[in-house]
Design a protein around this motif. Structure first.
Motif, PDB file in Angstrom:
ATOM      1  N   ALA A  18      68.695  49.053  39.298  1.00  0.00           N
ATOM      2  CA  ALA A  18      67.238  48.953  39.360  1.00  0.00           C
ATOM      3  C   ALA A  18      66.814  48.559  40.768  1.00  0.00           C
ATOM      4  O   ALA A  18      67.371  47.629  41.354  1.00  0.00           O
ATOM      5  N   LYS A  19      65.823  49.252  41.319  1.00  0.00           N
ATOM      6  CA  LYS A  19      65.336  48.951  42.654  1.00  0.00           C
ATOM      7  C   LYS A  19      64.483  47.680  42.642  1.00  0.00           C
ATOM      8  O   LYS A  19      63.767  47.410  41.678  1.00  0.00           O
ATOM      9  N   TYR A  20      64.560  46.919  43.711  1.00  0.00           N
ATOM     10  CA  TYR A  20      63.693  45.757  43.859  1.00  0.00           C
ATOM     11  C   TYR A  20      63.385  45.533  45.336  1.00  0.00           C
ATOM     12  O   TYR A  20      64.064  46.060  46.223  1.00  0.00           O
ATOM     13  N   VAL A  21      62.338  44.738  45.602  1.00  0.00           N
ATOM     14  CA  VAL A  21      61.975  44.396  46.968  1.00  0.00           C
ATOM     15  C   VAL A  21      62.988  43.393  47.504  1.00  0.00           C
ATOM     16  O   VAL A  21      63.170  42.321  46.912  1.00  0.00           O
ATOM     17  N   PRO A  22      63.704  43.686  48.586  1.00  0.00           N
ATOM     18  CA  PRO A  22      64.736  42.768  49.077  1.00  0.00           C
ATOM     19  C   PRO A  22      64.162  41.404  49.445  1.00  0.00           C
ATOM     20  O   PRO A  22      63.083  41.302  50.039  1.00  0.00           O
ATOM     21  N   GLY A  23      64.877  40.350  49.075  1.00  0.00           N
ATOM     22  CA  GLY A  23      64.503  39.000  49.479  1.00  0.00           C
ATOM     23  C   GLY A  23      63.262  38.457  48.820  1.00  0.00           C
ATOM     24  O   GLY A  23      62.676  37.494  49.322  1.00  0.00           O
ATOM     25  N   GLU A  24      62.842  39.039  47.691  1.00  0.00           N
ATOM     26  CA  GLU A  24      61.662  38.551  46.983  1.00  0.00           C
ATOM     27  C   GLU A  24      61.955  38.355  45.510  1.00  0.00           C
ATOM     28  O   GLU A  24      62.689  39.145  44.906  1.00  0.00           O
ATOM     29  N   TRP A  48      54.429  55.877  34.859  1.00  0.00           N
ATOM     30  CA  TRP A  48      55.304  55.335  35.905  1.00  0.00           C
ATOM     31  C   TRP A  48      56.419  54.542  35.234  1.00  0.00           C
ATOM     32  O   TRP A  48      56.362  54.243  34.046  1.00  0.00           O
ATOM     33  N   GLY A  49      57.439  54.208  36.015  1.00  0.00           N
ATOM     34  CA  GLY A  49      58.535  53.447  35.432  1.00  0.00           C
ATOM     35  C   GLY A  49      59.579  53.095  36.471  1.00  0.00           C
ATOM     36  O   GLY A  49      59.502  53.486  37.635  1.00  0.00           O
ATOM     37  N   GLY A  50      60.572  52.324  36.016  1.00  0.00           N
ATOM     38  CA  GLY A  50      61.656  51.905  36.896  1.00  0.00           C
ATOM     39  C   GLY A  50      61.983  50.452  36.697  1.00  0.00           C
ATOM     40  O   GLY A  50      61.589  49.827  35.712  1.00  0.00           O
ATOM     41  N   GLY A  51      62.700  49.888  37.665  1.00  0.00           N
ATOM     42  CA  GLY A  51      63.038  48.473  37.599  1.00  0.00           C
ATOM     43  C   GLY A  51      63.917  48.136  36.403  1.00  0.00           C
ATOM     44  O   GLY A  51      64.382  49.002  35.665  1.00  0.00           O
ATOM     45  N   GLY A  52      64.153  46.846  36.239  1.00  0.00           N
ATOM     46  CA  GLY A  52      64.814  46.347  35.055  1.00  0.00           C
ATOM     47  C   GLY A  52      63.787  45.682  34.168  1.00  0.00           C
ATOM     48  O   GLY A  52      62.585  45.756  34.412  1.00  0.00           O
ATOM     49  N   ARG A  53      64.256  45.002  33.144  1.00  0.00           N
ATOM     50  CA  ARG A  53      63.328  44.311  32.261  1.00  0.00           C
ATOM     51  C   ARG A  53      62.687  43.142  33.014  1.00  0.00           C
ATOM     52  O   ARG A  53      63.371  42.310  33.596  1.00  0.00           O
ATOM     53  N   PRO A  68      67.469  51.592  28.530  1.00  0.00           N
ATOM     54  CA  PRO A  68      66.031  51.345  28.467  1.00  0.00           C
ATOM     55  C   PRO A  68      65.283  51.821  29.705  1.00  0.00           C
ATOM     56  O   PRO A  68      65.782  51.732  30.830  1.00  0.00           O
ATOM     57  N   HIS A  69      64.085  52.312  29.449  1.00  0.00           N
ATOM     58  CA  HIS A  69      63.178  52.733  30.517  1.00  0.00           C
ATOM     59  C   HIS A  69      61.932  51.859  30.409  1.00  0.00           C
ATOM     60  O   HIS A  69      61.326  51.752  29.341  1.00  0.00           O
TER      61      HIS A  69
END
Length: 563
Positions: free
Chosen positions: A22-28, A293-298, A331-332
């Motif tokens: 899952a993509k995330y903003v680095p360092g946040e 839209w979608g993505g990320g983890g839970r 899961p999506h």
């Protein structure tokens, strides 16, 4: 082009519980403090080696966005913050994206496509209406020229004999924004007159948002949700392009759009922006939030935002995803959140099949709708055809809008159940959605429930087998073994597998009926798995292994029966 306030930059990846990256903003990270601990937040953060960067100020609570050294792993920082007694949860600031269109081609908006219909039926005079197969499928009006099936649509022309919508129905399109000057959309936009007639740069209506004339832009933190991408505009057009002798026509002839942008012009945004968008729409008391839209983890923070919308009786439609995968096991989000207002939408083609790209899930996807080669509005006053569950979702949003226009608001869970029960049964959706149905707007409005030769989800009985079937561990090569289970008087039977670990795609458990027609091939790694059902009193299960890799095997100790 506006400069994004939240600079996403290069994304980092985290492995979720389902094993997906899952993509995330680095360092946040997004942090919620336990009740009564908010005042100690700064001290807590400093002691953990993180810095408070900004807050997310919601109606009844405040979340904290903290920063830390990007060289530190997200997993270690999540564990560190979660162990702090003052912190309720800490999670990555995930990145979400449009559920990307699978194919795109531009349409000449000046070429008319007449549609032959019954003379007494209401028919929009918009010149491109004839190419909107999702609304009225002739079998030959897919805009690409692909062969379709007449009647494989949402039956909206019959629904229009009951209602064509209402300007009092307010729908938030949470996406890349809306081209609110588009000739097919400009008359459908919510307009905040206090801000329109007020002073620029001032929160004239005191709602906490400056210059939100048609909505808000949380990607750039300003009051101009103009779409620089096209995705959100496309979704809006399907829901409610004006019936005005221009371009296309939406499911709703009358609707009021609130444009909410958190996905930047590159189609990407963060959990922070999504939460703010949902909170804004909830404050606006919209009837429906449409989310392609979608993505990320839970994300607990995102789920909580959706729950707050549910508490206000707001419907939350969500695209199921375009990765051709099973949302039951992968899961999506946000479509997979188990909140009563969430309606997860898969995509069908003009031939009434499940689109090849569409995600599915017999326990997690509620309904399917047209989502392949869908013509609609795009930015700068244009038109184009896209494919995706993003395109299916606004069909559902529009149909629900018609229902609300006709009946007013209703309990969101009751509405979701009605949506599924009135859907058109399709064999191609069996085992792919909860009720194996494609949206039917007329049935939805009239509460017409088609006859389904399928089990009632609430009437399964679990029966323990007299003899547990357990493979060797590991199992052997080139095996073919079968067991037949008979339950006199049963209408439906399905297999329960306590544990399964087979070479995926090569070693399988085949579940078949009395005629040996295969209902499902079960493979891979699963626990407490329930198979697709077979009709009748008899079910045969056949285990087949190939000549190579052998894994742990399986244990079968029960079946589900419905009489």
């Amino acid at each position: 082009m506006k400069k994004s306030h939240i600079m996403l930059g290069a994304a980092a990846f985290a492995i979720t519980a389902s094993g997906m990256a899952a993509k995330y903003v680095p360092g946040e990270m997004i942090v919620k403090m336990k009740a009564g601990s908010e005042k100690s937040a700064f001290t807590s953060f400093k002691s953990l080696g993180v810095e408070l960067d900004r807050t997310i100020d919601l109606t009844n609570e405040t979340l904290f966005v903290v920063k830390f050294d990007e060289t530190k792993s997200m997993k270690s920082m999540t564990t560190l913050l979660a162990d702090n007694p003052n912190i309720e949860y800490a999670e990555p600031n995930f990145i979400y994206e449009i559920v990307k269109p699978v194919s795109t081609f531009n349409i000449n908006p000046y070429i008319a496509s007449p549609l032959t219909v019954q003379s007494d039926a209401y028919t929009p005079i918009d010149p491109k209406f004839g190419q909107l197969w999702g609304l009225a499928n002739t079998g030959s009006n897919d805009p690409t020229g692909a062969a379709g099936v007449a009647g494989a649509d949402i039956d909206v022309m019959k629904a229009w004999s009951l209602t064509q919508g209402d300007k009092r129905v307010r729908i938030a399109v949470i996406d890349t924004g809306i081209d609110y000057n588009h000739p097919d959309l400009k008359d459908q936009m919510w307009t905040n007159l206090a801000e329109l007639n007020g002073e620029e740069g001032v929160d004239d209506d005191g709602n906490g948002y400056v210059d939100d004339i048609h909505g808000y832009d949380f990607a750039n933190n300003d009051g101009d949700p103009r779409d620089g991408h096209s995705h959100g505009t496309h979704c809006a057009g399907t829901i409610g392009a004006s019936h005005n002798d221009i371009g296309v026509a939406g499911v709703m002839a009358d609707v009021e759009f609130v444009a909410i942008k958190f996905l930047a012009d590159n189609g990407s945004g963060s959990t922070e922006g999504a939460i703010k968008s949902i909170d804004y729409a909830t404050k606006m008391n919209v009837d429906i939030m449409s989310n392609s839209w979608g993505g990320g983890g839970r994300s607990q923070a995102l789920e909580d935002a959706i729950q707050r919308a549910a508490d206000k009786g707001i419907v939350f439609t969500a695209a199921a995803g375009n990765s051709s995968t099973d949302n039951d096991s992968r899961p999506h989000y946000p479509s997979n959140y188990d909140v009563k207002n969430v309606i997860s939408v898969a995509a069908t083609t003009s031939s009434d099949s499940l689109a090849s790209f569409s995600c599915y899930g017999r326990n997690t996807v509620h309904i399917a709708a047209p989502g392949h080669n869908i013509l609609s509005t795009v930015k700068n006053g244009g038109y184009a055809s896209y494919s995706g569950t993003s395109m299916a979702t606004p069909h559902v949003s529009g149909a629900i809008g018609l229902l609300i226009a006709q009946n007013g608001r209703m309990d969101v869970e009751e509405l979701r159940n009605r949506l599924m029960a009135t859907s058109e049964p399709l064999s191609s959706l069996r085992g792919k959605t909860i009720n194996a149905g494609r949206l039917n707007a007329y049935n939805l409005l009239t509460n017409t429930i088609p006859v389904r030769n399928m089990p009632n989800p609430s009437e399964w009985e679990t029966v323990s087998l007299d003899e547990v079937w357990e493979s060797e561990h590991p199992y052997g090569h080139n095996l073919t073994e079968s067991r037949t289970y008979n339950f006199p008087g049963a209408k439906f039977i399905r297999l329960r597998v306590r544990k399964l670990d087979l070479e995926k795609g090569y070693d399988v458990l085949e579940v078949s009926d009395s005629s040996r027609a295969i209902a499902e091939k079960v493979s891979g790694t699963k626990e407490d798995y329930t198979s697709e059902y077979v009709e009748g009193e008899t079910m045969t299960v056949t285990f087949k292994s190939d000549r190579s890799v052998s894994k742990w095997g399986f244990v079968i100790d029960s079946v589900d029966v419905q009489y």
